[in-house]
Design a protein around this motif. Structure first.
Motif, short mmCIF file in Angstrom:
data_model
loop_
_atom_site.label_atom_id
_atom_site.label_comp_id
_atom_site.label_asym_id
_atom_site.label_seq_id
_atom_site.Cartn_x
_atom_site.Cartn_y
_atom_site.Cartn_z
N ALA A 1 0.83 -1.20 0.00
CA ALA A 1 0.00 0.00 0.00
C ALA A 1 0.86 1.25 0.00
O ALA A 1 0.57 2.23 -0.72
CB ALA A 1 -0.93 -0.01 1.21
N GLU A 2 1.95 1.25 0.79
CA GLU A 2 2.84 2.40 0.84
C GLU A 2 3.52 2.63 -0.50
O GLU A 2 3.67 3.77 -0.95
CB GLU A 2 3.90 2.19 1.93
CG GLU A 2 3.37 2.31 3.34
CD GLU A 2 4.43 2.00 4.39
OE1 GLU A 2 5.52 1.52 3.99
OE2 GLU A 2 4.17 2.23 5.57
N ALA A 3 3.95 1.54 -1.15
CA ALA A 3 4.62 1.66 -2.45
C ALA A 3 3.67 2.22 -3.50
O ALA A 3 4.06 3.05 -4.33
CB ALA A 3 5.14 0.29 -2.89
N ARG A 4 2.41 1.78 -3.45
CA ARG A 4 1.42 2.29 -4.41
C ARG A 4 1.16 3.78 -4.18
O ARG A 4 1.07 4.56 -5.11
CB ARG A 4 0.13 1.47 -4.28
CG ARG A 4 -0.91 1.77 -5.34
CD ARG A 4 -1.92 0.63 -5.46
NE ARG A 4 -2.48 0.27 -4.16
CZ ARG A 4 -2.35 -0.92 -3.61
NH1 ARG A 4 -1.67 -1.88 -4.20
NH2 ARG A 4 -2.90 -1.18 -2.42
N LYS A 5 1.03 4.16 -2.90
CA LYS A 5 0.80 5.57 -2.56
C LYS A 5 1.99 6.42 -3.00
O LYS A 5 1.84 7.51 -3.56
CB LYS A 5 0.57 5.71 -1.06
CG LYS A 5 0.26 7.13 -0.61
CD LYS A 5 0.19 7.23 0.91
CE LYS A 5 -1.01 6.52 1.45
NZ LYS A 5 -1.15 6.71 2.93
#
Length: 235
Positions: free
Chosen positions: A143-147
């Motif tokens: 999720a952090e990488a996508r954000k």
């Protein structure tokens, strides 16, 4: 080695580790050992054989990707209570998939991977705890990488500068980055043109300074960037 080794962890993580290790095997207790690692040392190298599990007791480390073009890409900081080498063992991978660099002086607990996995096979409670933790970590990182991927240029630069400033202990009044614009661009995943535009934007906002082409992060600018990211990016 007694569970006293966990006393330097934050209270919640110490309680977790004491619960996790309460039924660990005699082999794990006998063969686990402590390492004192100075700052700026790569103690796990991507592509080398995964022989040990590492757990951070104190200090900060940085995960480093090594893509095909052989240029490093620091992607996340980790700290006390974080494990390395474990996911590779659970997945049956023979080699470490990322490199780990000590950002500060660290104390690290190491356990031979063979002993660790024998313990996991025998202790269903410990296996459940570590599976749950690893699933949470993988989902959160995805999720952090996508954000991060969809952030504006200035916000991605802020996140990177915050990380660099936080690595310095004790935190200075200001931090001048010695890296070239090309190095910074590669670390963030920018073109140099995009980086220069983002630096100009942050300078105009009064968050950073540029002296003789070098980026300088004042402590007040660090606090303001951190507040901005927490409110507008992570909020």
């Amino acid at each position: 080695m007694h569970l006293e080794i966990f006393k330097e962890l934050p209270e919640d993580k110490r309680a977790y580790m004491e619960l996790l290790f309460r039924n660990c095997t005699e082999e794990v207790r006998y063969y686990m050992s402590l390492l004192e690692i100075p700052a700026n040392q790569t103690f796990i190298k991507a592509g080398t054989e995964c022989t040990h599990i590492f757990m951070i007791l104190s200090g900060k480390v940085t995960g480093v990707e090594w893509p095909a073009h052989d240029r490093s890409y620091p992607f996340k900081d980790f700290g006390p209570g974080d494990f390395f080498g474990e996911i590779e063992c659970f997945a049956g991978l023979p080699c470490y998939r990322i490199s780990i660099l000590s950002a500060t002086r660290c104390r690290v607990l190491t356990i031979p991977a063979v002993c660790y996995m024998e313990w996991m096979h025998m202790d269903v409670d410990a296996l459940f705890m570590r599976t749950q933790e690893n699933m949470h970590r993988l989902i959160t990182q995805t999720a952090e990488a996508r954000k991060y991927l969809f952030m504006e240029g200035k916000d991605r630069l802020m996140v990177h500068l915050i990380r660099l400033f936080e690595q310095r202990q004790p935190q200075p009044e200001s931090l001048e980055l010695k890296k070239t614009r090309q190095q910074l661009a590669e670390e963030i995943g920018f073109s140099v043109k995009t980086l220069n535009r983002s630096i100009q934007h942050l300078e105009e906002m009064g968050l950073i300074q540029v002296r003789k082409g070098k980026v300088v992060i004042p402590r007040e600018g660090f606090y303001q960037m951190k507040a901005h990211v927490e409110h507008h990016v992570n909020g």
